[in-house]
Scaffold this active site. Structure first.
Site, PDB file in Angstrom:
ATOM      1  N   CYS A   1      23.538  43.559  57.774  1.00  0.00           N
ATOM      2  CA  CYS A   1      22.781  43.924  58.971  1.00  0.00           C
ATOM      3  C   CYS A   1      23.704  44.616  59.963  1.00  0.00           C
ATOM      4  CB  CYS A   1      22.157  42.683  59.600  1.00  0.00           C
ATOM      5  SG  CYS A   1      21.008  43.053  60.942  1.00  0.00           S
TER       6      CYS A   1
ATOM      7  N   TYR B   1      20.210  50.048  61.009  1.00  0.00           N
ATOM      8  CA  TYR B   1      19.455  50.884  61.953  1.00  0.00           C
ATOM      9  C   TYR B   1      20.351  51.940  62.576  1.00  0.00           C
ATOM     10  CZ  TYR B   1      21.388  46.714  64.198  1.00  0.00           C
ATOM     11  OH  TYR B   1      22.196  45.656  64.549  1.00  0.00           O
TER      12      TYR B   1
ATOM     13  N   TYR C   1      14.029  43.200  67.851  1.00  0.00           N
ATOM     14  CA  TYR C   1      15.336  42.528  67.899  1.00  0.00           C
ATOM     15  C   TYR C   1      15.335  41.344  66.934  1.00  0.00           C
ATOM     16  CZ  TYR C   1      15.942  45.216  72.156  1.00  0.00           C
ATOM     17  OH  TYR C   1      16.037  46.251  73.053  1.00  0.00           O
ATOM     18  N   SER C   2      16.428  41.184  66.197  1.00  0.00           N
ATOM     19  CA  SER C   2      16.547  40.033  65.301  1.00  0.00           C
ATOM     20  C   SER C   2      16.771  38.773  66.119  1.00  0.00           C
ATOM     21  CB  SER C   2      17.754  40.207  64.373  1.00  0.00           C
ATOM     22  OG  SER C   2      17.470  41.152  63.400  1.00  0.00           O
TER      23      SER C   2
ATOM     24  N   GLU D   1      19.401  45.362  56.232  1.00  0.00           N
ATOM     25  CA  GLU D   1      18.652  45.680  57.450  1.00  0.00           C
ATOM     26  C   GLU D   1      19.597  46.457  58.362  1.00  0.00           C
ATOM     27  OE1 GLU D   1      15.575  42.900  58.713  1.00  0.00           O
ATOM     28  OE2 GLU D   1      16.700  42.805  60.592  1.00  0.00           O
TER      29      GLU D   1
END
Ligand code: A2P
Length: 425
Positions: free
Chosen positions: A383, A425, A213-214, A423
């Site tokens: 992101c 996902y 997790y960021s 970034e």
């Protein structure tokens, strides 16, 4: 593309990923220019016959699990099926074992051929957004600490806060979770991530691996001066195809109570970091929980706002969500001063409104983005959902090209100088 020779004297230097350290963040698979990396529910693996040793995946890997090599006889490379079943890497073969296993100078025909990208026909080149993602930080980024607590040696944090940062009663729910490390040093920078290990075991009876997790808070703590940090975690209730599932880690984190203890690994990440020099501009493009690092960077700039340190540096945010109610931190965002940050919100499922994505808003703000693309002090951060990455980078490309700039040159410069970070996902 520079590649390293993987075959010497009948021995293949096989590229492998350590399943014990890997946090399954998908960075390597997204980075690999020749699609040599793949994964199943268990492991990330490398296809020996496709990997060409270009090393593009090595520095972006947050844990170092990617940087593993084993000498094997040519033709006896570990298959991806074998790698999928591993719980740890096989040991190194001793020289006599290599010979016993059949290592001898290979004939050209027996040697696996490193994949070479076929030159694309003129006009048919596929656009690959990942190739523009930087693997180095901006020159003025602070020095990050990484891997202080690797997956084999987690530390413990205590939950000191957990609330829904989206509007209650909607289909998707995102939590803001604050973890405190007490007297254990756990330094993080904006843009870094941590791993949370859910308790218990998976369907195969193995301990769960850490989920990444960021960090959503700035370097001096969610609460300034405290050794704590915040995460932005969406409760996963459906899979990519919309079928109901219960995400193990996200539900664990969203259900945490104040006082609960959590196993944490990290910190990870050494390139998705913010610039710290005067007049540096930050363009942030995110969807959903991809807002976490943007919140961290924005908050750090906000805390230093009256310090004069970033005088003239602009903040521009493009933030996408299904609806206003499902956009994390919608309320707090509204209270940020207009002269501090330029906020552009894209909602895709507002009843009665056309679907809008972040890249649509970027195109509407082409003139402002162009000015920033022309400025060496500009840094771009993307992101969120994998699907948006291509659309966002294409929007940047089109904005540049419509103004007569060469994207080939500009995109390569942004990548090389650590000014475009992806970034997804
Ligand atoms: P959509 O309504 O099409 O799903 P999520 O809530 O699933 O995390 O998604 C966050 C936002 O990102 C949603 O508005 C979603 O729109 C949007 N999104 C989905 N695909 C893309 C894409 N390819 N490019 C940009 N935004 C996208």
């Amino acid at each position: 593309m520079e590649t390293h020779t993987l075959i010497d004297n009948g021995i293949l230097k096989q590229h492998l990923i350590d399943p014990e350290i890997c946090i399954r963040c998908n960075t390597c698979e997204a980075t690999c220019p020749v699609n040599a990396i793949t994964h199943d529910d268990n492991n990330y693996v490398v296809r020996a016959d496709v990997c060409n040793g270009c090393m593009a995946c090595i520095s972006p890997c947050p844990t170092g699990s990617i940087d593993n090599w084993r000498a094997v006889p040519v033709g006896r490379a570990y298959s991806i099926e074998e790698q999928f079943s591993w719980e740890e890497l096989p040991g190194e073969l001793a020289p006599h074992e290599l010979v016993a296993a059949g290592a001898e100078p290979a004939t050209a025909a027996a040697a696996p051929k490193p994949a070479v990208e076929a030159p694309a026909e003129p006009g048919t080149q596929v656009f690959r957004s990942a190739q523009y993602g930087a693997t180095v930080p901006p020159w003025s980024a602070a020095h990050p600490y990484t891997n202080l607590f690797p997956p084999k040696n987690p530390t413990t944090a205590t939950v000191v806060g957990n609330f829904n940062c989206t509007e209650a009663g909607f289909e998707s729910e995102t939590h803001h979770v604050v973890l405190d490390f007490g007297s254990m040093p756990f330094p993080v920078l904006e843009g870094q991530s941590i791993g949370i290990i859910p308790p218990g075991v998976d369907a195969l009876g193995k301990p769960h691996y850490a989920r990444q997790y960021s960090v959503a808070s700035p370097r001096n703590g969610e609460r300034p001066g405290y050794n704590n940090l915040a995460l932005t975690v969406k409760r996963v209730t459906v899979d990519h195809d919309g079928n109901p599932v219960r995400g193990v880690a996200s539900n664990y984190v969203c259900d945490l109570k104040v006082g609960d203890k959590v196993q944490v690994v990290g910190p990870f990440g050494s390139s998705f970091l913010m610039p710290n020099h005067p007049r540096s501009h930050i363009v942030m493009i995110c969807t959903g929980t991809g807002s976490a690092p943007m919140r961290a960077m924005t908050e750090w700039r906000r805390r230093l706002r009256n310090s004069g340190k970033f005088e003239g540096g602009k903040l521009l945010l493009f933030f996408g969500a299904r609806t206003q109610q499902e956009l994390p931190y919608f309320g707090p965002l509204q209270s940020l001063p207009k002269d501090f940050i330029d906020i552009n919100l894209a909602f895709s499922r507002t009843p009665g409104q056309p679907k809008r994505y972040v890249q649509d808003l970027m195109r509407e703000r082409a003139a402002d983005l162009l000015a920033l693309l022309r400025d060496d002090n500009s840094h771009f951060y993307v992101c969120g959902l994998k699907g948006m990455e291509e659309g966002v980078v294409m929007a940047l490309r089109d904005i540049a090209q419509e103004a007569g700039l060469s994207w080939e040159t500009l995109g390569a410069t942004l990548q090389r100088e650590g000014r475009l970070h992806l970034e997804t996902y």
